[in-house]
Enzyme design. Structure first.
Site, short mmCIF file in Angstrom:
data_model
loop_
_atom_site.label_atom_id
_atom_site.label_comp_id
_atom_site.label_asym_id
_atom_site.label_seq_id
_atom_site.Cartn_x
_atom_site.Cartn_y
_atom_site.Cartn_z
N GLY A 57 126.77 125.39 20.87
CA GLY A 57 126.58 124.64 22.11
C GLY A 57 127.13 125.26 23.37
O GLY A 57 126.61 125.03 24.46
N GLU A 85 134.46 124.88 25.16
CA GLU A 85 133.58 123.92 24.48
C GLU A 85 132.50 123.43 25.45
O GLU A 85 132.74 123.34 26.66
CB GLU A 85 134.40 122.71 24.03
CG GLU A 85 134.98 122.84 22.63
CD GLU A 85 133.96 122.49 21.54
OE1 GLU A 85 132.74 122.67 21.77
OE2 GLU A 85 134.38 122.06 20.47
N ASP A 86 131.35 123.07 24.92
CA ASP A 86 130.31 122.49 25.74
C ASP A 86 130.67 121.07 26.17
O ASP A 86 130.62 120.72 27.34
CB ASP A 86 128.95 122.50 25.00
CG ASP A 86 129.05 121.92 23.58
OD1 ASP A 86 130.17 121.58 23.13
OD2 ASP A 86 128.00 121.83 22.92
N ASP A 128 133.74 114.88 23.08
CA ASP A 128 133.28 113.50 22.90
C ASP A 128 134.45 112.71 22.31
O ASP A 128 135.33 112.29 23.05
CB ASP A 128 132.05 113.59 21.96
CG ASP A 128 131.33 112.28 21.77
OD1 ASP A 128 131.65 111.32 22.45
OD2 ASP A 128 130.44 112.21 20.91
N THR A 129 134.53 112.56 21.00
CA THR A 129 135.69 111.89 20.41
C THR A 129 136.96 112.75 20.53
O THR A 129 138.07 112.24 20.49
CB THR A 129 135.47 111.59 18.91
OG1 THR A 129 135.31 112.84 18.22
CG2 THR A 129 134.24 110.72 18.69
N GLY A 130 136.77 114.05 20.61
CA GLY A 130 137.90 114.97 20.67
C GLY A 130 138.31 115.50 19.30
O GLY A 130 139.18 116.36 19.19
N THR A 142 136.66 117.35 17.07
CA THR A 142 136.32 118.75 16.82
C THR A 142 137.30 119.68 17.53
O THR A 142 137.86 120.61 16.92
CB THR A 142 134.89 119.06 17.31
OG1 THR A 142 133.99 118.14 16.70
CG2 THR A 142 134.48 120.47 16.98
N PHE A 194 123.85 110.54 25.60
CA PHE A 194 123.62 111.77 24.85
C PHE A 194 122.90 112.75 25.75
O PHE A 194 121.84 112.45 26.30
CB PHE A 194 122.81 111.51 23.58
CG PHE A 194 122.86 112.67 22.63
CD1 PHE A 194 123.88 112.77 21.69
CD2 PHE A 194 121.93 113.69 22.71
CE1 PHE A 194 123.97 113.86 20.84
CE2 PHE A 194 121.99 114.78 21.86
CZ PHE A 194 123.02 114.86 20.93
N ASP A 231 122.09 120.76 22.39
CA ASP A 231 120.84 120.48 21.68
C ASP A 231 120.74 119.05 21.19
O ASP A 231 121.73 118.32 21.10
CB ASP A 231 120.72 121.40 20.46
CG ASP A 231 121.64 120.96 19.32
OD1 ASP A 231 122.85 120.78 19.57
OD2 ASP A 231 121.14 120.77 18.19
N ARG A 238 118.00 123.45 24.13
CA ARG A 238 119.13 124.27 24.60
C ARG A 238 118.77 125.08 25.84
O ARG A 238 119.62 125.44 26.62
CB ARG A 238 119.56 125.24 23.48
CG ARG A 238 120.20 124.58 22.27
CD ARG A 238 120.85 125.62 21.38
NE ARG A 238 121.11 125.15 20.03
CZ ARG A 238 122.22 124.49 19.67
NH1 ARG A 238 123.13 124.22 20.55
NH2 ARG A 238 122.38 124.10 18.42
P1 IMP Z 1 133.59 115.45 19.16
O1 IMP Z 1 134.25 116.01 17.93
O2 IMP Z 1 133.22 114.00 18.96
O3 IMP Z 1 134.41 115.64 20.41
O4 IMP Z 1 132.21 116.17 19.31
C1 IMP Z 1 132.06 117.38 19.94
C2 IMP Z 1 130.77 118.03 19.56
O5 IMP Z 1 129.74 117.06 19.33
C3 IMP Z 1 130.27 118.91 20.70
O6 IMP Z 1 130.78 120.22 20.60
C4 IMP Z 1 128.77 118.84 20.49
O7 IMP Z 1 128.38 119.80 19.54
C5 IMP Z 1 128.53 117.47 19.91
N1 IMP Z 1 128.15 116.49 20.94
C6 IMP Z 1 128.85 115.41 21.34
N2 IMP Z 1 128.19 114.72 22.30
C7 IMP Z 1 127.05 115.42 22.52
C8 IMP Z 1 125.95 115.22 23.44
O8 IMP Z 1 125.87 114.28 24.24
N3 IMP Z 1 124.97 116.16 23.37
C9 IMP Z 1 125.00 117.22 22.53
N4 IMP Z 1 126.01 117.43 21.67
C10 IMP Z 1 127.03 116.54 21.67
#
Ligand code: IMP
Length: 201
Positions: free
Chosen positions: A49, A103-104, A107-109, A111, A156, A163, A169
């Site tokens: 991403g 990071e792109d 979201d939840t943090g 990852t 989203f 993607d 992308r």
């Molecule tokens: P987290 O672990 O919930 O913070 O998710 C992070 C990962 O989820 C990002 O690196 C993206 O790959 C994917 N992601 C979360 N939200 C989106 C979105 O709105 N569009 C595309 N990918 C997303």
């Protein structure tokens, strides 16, 4: 810029147009250049991403640095668990170096939190986070993001490297694909003109 892709009949709403992305990435590059001047900086970009953002950010950084990539994917059946599988590891050692995790979107943090723990075990001098987008309304883990492009609402998004099922992308801007939890929402409720403005259809 026409956002219609060959074979697509649907349209999306532009959330962040290309020129705004370019301006903000340029600002981030300047901030990072000042903050890491004199340090042994290595950019760690998370695939897939962040590849477009990382490529633009790297060119906005005016100090010496290197770039390396980590490929990750969610374990099958556990999306959103924060447990990721490393599909491609770093090529270089980061021991004794200043790491900027790129990071792109956060979201939840979960990852980024997993990746921070993983990278810190390799004995870098520091690890900081740079995220293009911050969906802080969905955060489950407190995570400092010293270099942040944009705060976005709980929607989203696709484009600029991000993607949906490996598509979109290549869009040069950030577009809203659908609202979270609204999987049936069509994409044809908004039309986007060539200047990236959105209009009700
Ligand atoms: P987290 O672990 O919930 O913070 O998710 C992070 C990962 O989820 C990002 O690196 C993206 O790959 C994917 N992601 C979360 N939200 C989106 C979105 O709105 N569009 C595309 N990918 C997303």
């Amino acid at each position: 810029m026409n956002i219609f892709l060959t074979g697509e009949t649907t349209v999306r709403k532009v959330l962040i147009p290309q020129n705004r992305l370019q301006e903000r990435v340029s600002e981030l590059g300047q901030e990072i250049s000042q903050a890491f001047a004199g340090k042994d900086l290595v950019i760690v970009a998370i695939l897939k991403g962040s590849f477009v953002f990382a490529a633009d950010l790297l060119r906005a950084i005016s100090i010496q640095c290197s770039i390396d990539f980590m490929g990750i994917s969610s374990y099958a059946g556990q999306p959103g668990s924060g447990v990721v599988r490393i599909t491609k590891d770093l090529d270089e050692s980061i021991a004794g170096r200043s790491v900027l995790l790129v990071e792109d979107i956060i979201d939840t943090g979960l990852t980024a939190n997993y990746l921070l723990h993983n990278l810190r075990q390799r004995k870098p001098v520091s690890v900081d986070v740079c995220a293009l987008l911050d969906k802080s309304a969905r955060r489950l883990i407190d995570l400092p993001i010293p270099y942040r492009g944009f705060e976005i609402p709980d929607v989203f998004v696709v484009g600029y490297g991000m993607d949906y099922q490996q598509r979109y992308r290549q869009l040069p801007h950030i577009a809203i694909l659908r609202s979270n939890g609204d999987t049936n929402q069509g994409l044809d409720d908004l039309k986007t003109d060539q200047a990236g403005n959105t209009n009700e259809s």
